[in-house]
Design an enzyme around this catalytic site. Sequence first.
Site, PDB file in Angstrom:
ATOM      1  N   HIS A  11       3.956   1.553  -3.636  1.00  0.00           N
ATOM      2  CA  HIS A  11       4.120  -0.056  -3.677  1.00  0.00           C
ATOM      3  C   HIS A  11       3.835  -0.698  -5.228  1.00  0.00           C
ATOM      4  CE1 HIS A  11       1.801  -3.915  -1.527  1.00  0.00           C
ATOM      5  NE2 HIS A  11       2.222  -3.590  -3.030  1.00  0.00           N
ATOM      6  N   HIS A  53       4.770  -7.025   2.932  1.00  0.00           N
ATOM      7  CA  HIS A  53       4.051  -7.093   2.960  1.00  0.00           C
ATOM      8  C   HIS A  53       3.745  -8.434   4.267  1.00  0.00           C
ATOM      9  CE1 HIS A  53       4.796  -6.249  -1.425  1.00  0.00           C
ATOM     10  NE2 HIS A  53       3.237  -6.092  -1.565  1.00  0.00           N
ATOM     11  N   GLU A  82      -1.998  -8.161   3.938  1.00  0.00           N
ATOM     12  CA  GLU A  82      -2.905  -8.345   2.651  1.00  0.00           C
ATOM     13  C   GLU A  82      -4.303  -9.400   2.747  1.00  0.00           C
ATOM     14  OE1 GLU A  82      -0.787  -9.540  -0.519  1.00  0.00           O
ATOM     15  OE2 GLU A  82      -1.770  -8.517  -1.802  1.00  0.00           O
ATOM     16  N   ASP A 127      -0.261  -3.595  -8.514  1.00  0.00           N
ATOM     17  CA  ASP A 127       0.560  -4.522  -9.722  1.00  0.00           C
ATOM     18  C   ASP A 127      -0.857  -3.913 -11.100  1.00  0.00           C
ATOM     19  OD1 ASP A 127       2.269  -6.658  -9.059  1.00  0.00           O
ATOM     20  OD2 ASP A 127       0.938  -6.879  -7.743  1.00  0.00           O
TER      21      ASP A 127
HETATM   22  N1  HPA Z   1       1.244  -9.291  -2.849  1.00  0.00           N
HETATM   23  C1  HPA Z   1       1.699 -10.176  -3.129  1.00  0.00           C
HETATM   24  N2  HPA Z   1       2.798 -10.537  -4.035  1.00  0.00           N
HETATM   25  C2  HPA Z   1       2.723 -10.089  -4.813  1.00  0.00           C
HETATM   26  C3  HPA Z   1       2.120  -8.628  -5.284  1.00  0.00           C
HETATM   27  C4  HPA Z   1       1.082  -8.753  -4.210  1.00  0.00           C
HETATM   28  O1  HPA Z   1      -0.312  -7.788  -4.016  1.00  0.00           O
HETATM   29  N3  HPA Z   1       1.959  -8.245  -5.997  1.00  0.00           N
HETATM   30  C5  HPA Z   1       2.770  -9.059  -7.222  1.00  0.00           C
HETATM   31  N4  HPA Z   1       3.557 -10.025  -5.749  1.00  0.00           N
HETATM   32 ZN    ZN Z   2       2.338  -5.938  -3.573  1.00  0.00          ZN
END
Ligand code: HPA
Ligand code: ZN
Length: 340
Positions: free
Chosen positions: A20, A200, A203, A282
């Site tokens: 990821h 995703h 989160e 990231d």
């Molecule tokens: N979440 C959603 N979008 C994203 C993320 C993330 O952690 N990092 C880069 N784009």
């Molecule tokens: Zn991500």
Amino acid sequence: MKNQFSIESFIKKIPKAELHLHIEGTFEPELMFKIAKRNNIKLRYQSIEELKEAYNFSNLQDFLDIYYQGAEVLIKEQDFYDMTLSYLEKIYSQNVLHAEIFFDPQIHTDRGIKFSTVINGIYNALVDAKEKMGITSKLIMCFLRHLDEESAMRTLKQALPYKDWIIAVGLDSSEIGNPPSRFKKVFEQARKEGFLTVAHAGEEGPAEYIREALNLLKVSRIDHGNRALDDENLVMELVQKQMPLTVCPLSNLKLAVVDKLENHPLKIMMKKGLYVTVNSDDPAYFGGYLNENYLEVQKALNLTKDDIYKLARNSFQASFLDESEKRKLLDELEEFTKQY
Ligand code: HPA
Ligand code: ZN
């Protein structure tokens, strides 16, 4: 496993995979300023220090606003190449043997950069890293979920000539209010074209989005997935399916998904039998690459060497490598644990 080495050295040396990782999220301020200069672009920050001071996020959207700005200095194929190679050199020093890398073509094509410029730059760096450092990799093309499904569909069409370079499609960007159900058709089309799918989910968004990713997008992995813990039945389903969740501890800390790393749910997830991996998301923005994620979450949650071993093993097993490549990397992991 023998015990003479510290857990820190164990973590640094253990072979592992990253599943990821957003390539645009590896864009370090130093390289950003260098590329801005050679492209004659003026950043809205006067210095690297000033830019880094802006890396203080209260939620996902806060981060995304800055992340999209940073990516605006990427213009030429060479820029995408340099960013990607620099990430691969970094992980080479961290004993990451395999990386599955997201890219966000819409960030670039919406600014008039050609799809081919983006993917050629990234892909050539992957080829060179394989040759020079032996790192294997896969590319996953993400759709930005704050944009509409038509835009995603156009992006999928642009990707078709590069099908052999892209293993899967994914879904990222602003989660709340943009459920997976909005992208059912484009994911269906992507699957017809032979792409695997990931998304995703959970989160910031609710457990229900994880259900939608499973049932409507037919994903092979969930990216993040933390909020699954709100729904015991969903947890049972994820355990029963052995659905991989690509968890990102330092990202969760920096985007306030958890208030402190000591409260990160990783250990609870492992105890419940969820199939979790540790990832960096990231790293240029969240203060750590893969080893720092393992090191900090180990310390915060008091993970054992056996926990670390399981996380590393999961990272290879949940990858999109074929069985023989997986076997080879798992054998390297077994060799390593015999010495340690
Ligand atoms: N979440 C959603 N979008 C994203 C993320 C993330 O952690 N990092 C880069 N784009
Ligand atoms: Zn991500």
